[in-house]
Design a protein around this motif. Structure first.
Motif, PDB file in Angstrom:
ATOM      1  N   GLY A   1       0.822  -1.196   0.000  1.00 31.28           N
ATOM      2  CA  GLY A   1       0.000   0.000   0.000  1.00 31.28           C
ATOM      3  C   GLY A   1       0.858   1.249   0.000  1.00 31.28           C
ATOM      4  O   GLY A   1       1.830   1.342   0.755  1.00 31.28           O
ATOM      5  N   THR A   2       0.512   2.200  -0.825  1.00 28.77           N
ATOM      6  CA  THR A   2       1.283   3.437  -0.928  1.00 28.77           C
ATOM      7  C   THR A   2       0.354   4.634  -1.062  1.00 28.77           C
ATOM      8  O   THR A   2      -0.805   4.501  -1.455  1.00 28.77           O
ATOM      9  CB  THR A   2       2.236   3.411  -2.135  1.00 28.77           C
ATOM     10  N   LEU A   3       0.887   5.790  -0.740  1.00 27.55           N
ATOM     11  CA  LEU A   3       0.225   7.075  -0.963  1.00 27.55           C
ATOM     12  C   LEU A   3       1.164   7.934  -1.785  1.00 27.55           C
ATOM     13  O   LEU A   3       2.360   8.026  -1.476  1.00 27.55           O
ATOM     14  CB  LEU A   3      -0.101   7.764   0.368  1.00 27.55           C
ATOM     15  N   GLN A   4       0.634   8.543  -2.826  1.00 25.27           N
ATOM     16  CA  GLN A   4       1.456   9.331  -3.736  1.00 25.27           C
ATOM     17  C   GLN A   4       1.259  10.817  -3.462  1.00 25.27           C
ATOM     18  O   GLN A   4       0.150  11.268  -3.175  1.00 25.27           O
ATOM     19  CB  GLN A   4       1.102   9.017  -5.190  1.00 25.27           C
ATOM     20  N   ALA A   5       2.360  11.567  -3.565  1.00 20.44           N
ATOM     21  CA  ALA A   5       2.300  13.014  -3.375  1.00 20.44           C
ATOM     22  C   ALA A   5       3.495  13.650  -4.077  1.00 20.44           C
ATOM     23  O   ALA A   5       4.395  12.952  -4.577  1.00 20.44           O
ATOM     24  CB  ALA A   5       2.301  13.373  -1.891  1.00 20.44           C
ATOM     25  N   THR A   6       3.491  14.956  -4.139  1.00 19.99           N
ATOM     26  CA  THR A   6       4.633  15.702  -4.649  1.00 19.99           C
ATOM     27  C   THR A   6       5.143  16.594  -3.529  1.00 19.99           C
ATOM     28  O   THR A   6       4.369  17.107  -2.725  1.00 19.99           O
ATOM     29  CB  THR A   6       4.248  16.559  -5.869  1.00 19.99           C
ATOM     30  N   GLY A   7       6.459  16.747  -3.474  1.00 21.15           N
ATOM     31  CA  GLY A   7       7.054  17.509  -2.385  1.00 21.15           C
ATOM     32  C   GLY A   7       8.143  18.450  -2.858  1.00 21.15           C
ATOM     33  O   GLY A   7       8.563  18.435  -4.013  1.00 21.15           O
ATOM     34  N   SER A   8       8.612  19.246  -1.921  1.00 17.62           N
ATOM     35  CA  SER A   8       9.663  20.217  -2.189  1.00 17.62           C
ATOM     36  C   SER A   8      10.781  20.020  -1.159  1.00 17.62           C
ATOM     37  O   SER A   8      10.515  19.851   0.030  1.00 17.62           O
ATOM     38  CB  SER A   8       9.116  21.640  -2.109  1.00 17.62           C
ATOM     39  N   VAL A   9      12.019  20.047  -1.637  1.00 17.15           N
ATOM     40  CA  VAL A   9      13.177  19.820  -0.776  1.00 17.15           C
ATOM     41  C   VAL A   9      13.529  21.104  -0.030  1.00 17.15           C
ATOM     42  O   VAL A   9      13.557  22.188  -0.615  1.00 17.15           O
ATOM     43  CB  VAL A   9      14.380  19.351  -1.609  1.00 17.15           C
ATOM     44  N   THR A  10      13.775  20.964   1.267  1.00 18.38           N
ATOM     45  CA  THR A  10      14.269  22.074   2.084  1.00 18.38           C
ATOM     46  C   THR A  10      15.491  21.602   2.854  1.00 18.38           C
ATOM     47  O   THR A  10      15.616  20.415   3.164  1.00 18.38           O
ATOM     48  CB  THR A  10      13.208  22.584   3.083  1.00 18.38           C
ATOM     49  N   SER A  11      16.385  22.504   3.158  1.00 22.06           N
ATOM     50  CA  SER A  11      17.604  22.132   3.867  1.00 22.06           C
ATOM     51  C   SER A  11      17.324  21.922   5.346  1.00 22.06           C
ATOM     52  O   SER A  11      16.370  22.475   5.907  1.00 22.06           O
ATOM     53  CB  SER A  11      18.667  23.213   3.693  1.00 22.06           C
ATOM     54  N   LEU A  12      18.170  21.109   5.963  1.00 21.12           N
ATOM     55  CA  LEU A  12      18.068  20.885   7.403  1.00 21.12           C
ATOM     56  C   LEU A  12      18.276  22.195   8.155  1.00 21.12           C
ATOM     57  O   LEU A  12      17.559  22.505   9.106  1.00 21.12           O
ATOM     58  CB  LEU A  12      19.101  19.844   7.838  1.00 21.12           C
ATOM     59  N   LYS A  13      19.266  22.966   7.731  1.00 19.55           N
ATOM     60  CA  LYS A  13      19.526  24.300   8.264  1.00 19.55           C
ATOM     61  C   LYS A  13      19.929  25.198   7.109  1.00 19.55           C
ATOM     62  O   LYS A  13      20.753  24.812   6.278  1.00 19.55           O
ATOM     63  CB  LYS A  13      20.642  24.267   9.325  1.00 19.55           C
ATOM     64  N   GLY A  14      19.363  26.380   7.069  1.00 21.45           N
ATOM     65  CA  GLY A  14      19.709  27.315   6.008  1.00 21.45           C
ATOM     66  C   GLY A  14      19.521  28.743   6.468  1.00 21.45           C
ATOM     67  O   GLY A  14      18.493  29.068   7.064  1.00 21.45           O
ATOM     68  N   VAL A  15      20.506  29.588   6.211  1.00 21.41           N
ATOM     69  CA  VAL A  15      20.440  30.984   6.630  1.00 21.41           C
ATOM     70  C   VAL A  15      21.002  31.874   5.527  1.00 21.41           C
ATOM     71  O   VAL A  15      21.789  31.434   4.681  1.00 21.41           O
ATOM     72  CB  VAL A  15      21.227  31.250   7.931  1.00 21.41           C
ATOM     73  N   SER A  16      20.586  33.133   5.558  1.00 17.22           N
ATOM     74  CA  SER A  16      21.190  34.160   4.725  1.00 17.22           C
ATOM     75  C   SER A  16      22.158  34.940   5.600  1.00 17.22           C
ATOM     76  O   SER A  16      21.750  35.577   6.579  1.00 17.22           O
ATOM     77  CB  SER A  16      20.111  35.080   4.155  1.00 17.22           C
TER      78      SER A  16
END
Length: 401
Positions: free
Chosen positions: A65-80
């Motif tokens: 059994g599976t569920l399908q989706a689309t996602g977006s990658v974000t960093s574990l830590k990210g700063v400007s």
């Protein structure tokens, strides 16, 4: 007048000859038409020529059994990264896109004035310390009052505080990496005057990343923290310069489930965590997410190439043996048995790999056309040829040429 009977006889002879020629031509044409009619009858008896197709079996498979989706990658830590104090850039210790360690100095601003003031403050601190030490000795012998010692101790503390303040001002003009990661594009140059808060570059920790995605609220009871997920991308950048384009896949786990449901979309937000040591995933990338459910079930499936799509519905061609009393030839000119393709409308379900689930219309074990179905009609004669056929797979991994 005596030549008139002879003229009439000549005309009659010509007419008779012409009629004879017409009769001969009519007989020849009638024979040709008869041959064509006989050929048509023989062709109708033989039926249309069979089409060559490939075939496969309707299979019953166990799918997780599976569920399908689309996602977006974000960093574990990210700063400007930006500067805290104003000043002129005197040193830049990084290049765009390079990896840095936590605490590494990246940018230094001009601190000549503060360092001069610091040198003066340290000289005053030395004097204050010497005075305080003498006063302590004199107080212990009773030569001077305790009030003088308190005054000199306060002067020493003031000198120490002044040094700490100047050192803090100098540190405000030195920008360091707050954590290990990869830098973005450099936005400053040597000699540039920076106002407080000027963007210098970005820093992302991407050896481990998050993927944010959503699911319908009806799926909330089916998901929980720790469940495995699979992610795939049609193309991903590589840390290696010679990396080629192509699909990639990763595995991770659900790290968090939002406690609330979005009131506009009625979707629940989830976050998956996964390792990215090869640095192929970058923040902002689009990925396909598959949540793996603990339950498995039986499904009836066919190769996806078997399904014929049309505006009036989807169908497959089931291969059946030709009945002995049906018109047409029973064997092809090469001696192969001729079969019949019966069009069967189906209800399609989930697709997985090279297969598609069929909810209704066919049964396991039936033989269906897998290649060449687009040129068939219901009841068309066919010849099965599986000499050249790609084997369908649930988890295909085609080579990238």
């Amino acid at each position: 007048m005596r030549n008139k009977p002879g003229r009439i006889v000549g005309i009659l002879v010509s007419i008779v000859g012409l009629l004879a020629v017409v009769g001969i031509l009519a007989g020849i044409k009638a024979g040709q038409i008869g041959q064509l009619i006989n050929m048509g009858k023989e062709g109708a008896k033989a039926g249309p020529p069979p089409e060559s197709v490939s075939s496969g079996k309707v299979d019953e498979q166990t799918w997780e059994g599976t569920l399908q989706a689309t996602g977006s990658v974000t960093s574990l830590k990210g700063v400007s990264l930006s500067n805290d104090a104003a000043g002129i850039v005197t040193r830049i210790n990084f290049e765009s896109g390079k990896s840095v360690k936590a605490g590494q100095v990246l940018v230094e601003l001009d601190t000549s004035v503060e360092r001069g003031q610091l040198a003066q403050a340290r000289a005053r601190q030395e004097l204050a310390l010497s005075v305080a030490n003498r006063t302590r000795a004199l107080v212990s012998s009773g030569s001077i009052a305790q009030a003088q010692l308190d005054t000199d101790e306060a002067g020493l503390k003031g000198s120490n505080t002044e040094i700490e303040t100047l050192e803090a001002q100098i540190q405000r003009k030195i920008v360091k990496a707050p954590f290990s990661g990869r830098l973005g594009i450099r936005l400053v140059n040597l000699g540039q005057y920076l106002s407080p808060g000027t963007a210098l570059t970005v820093l992302e920790a991407i050896e481990q990343v998050y993927v944010d995605f959503t699911l319908p609220q009806q799926r909330l009871p089916d998901v929980s923290v720790g469940m495995p997920v699979r992610l795939s991308a049609t193309a991903s950048p590589s840390a290696d310069a010679d990396a080629g384009a192509g699909g990639s896949s990763w595995e991770g786990t659900i790290a968090a489930v939002d406690p609330s449901v979005d009131s506009n979309t009625r979707q629940i937000k989830l976050r998956a965590s996964l390792n990215n040591k090869e640095l192929k995933l970058r923040p902002g990338m689009y990925v396909n997410v598959t949540v793996v459910l603990p339950n498995k079930g039986k499904v009836v499936s066919v190769p996806s190439t078997s399904v014929v799509h049309a505006s009036y519905g989807e169908s497959v061609f089931v291969i059946e043996d030709k009945k002995p009393d049906s018109p047409g030839a029973s064997k092809s000119p090469t001696g192969q048995p001729i079969k019949i393709a019966r069009q069967q409308f189906v209800r399609k379900g989930e697709a997985r790999g090279d297969y598609v689930a069929i909810l209704d219309g066919v049964k396991p074990g039936q033989e269906v056309v897998t290649a060449g179905a687009f040129k068939l009609r219901n009841g068309a004669p066919i010849v099965v040829n599986n000499d050249v056929q790609a084997k369908p797979q649930l988890d295909p991994h085609p080579e990238n040429h």
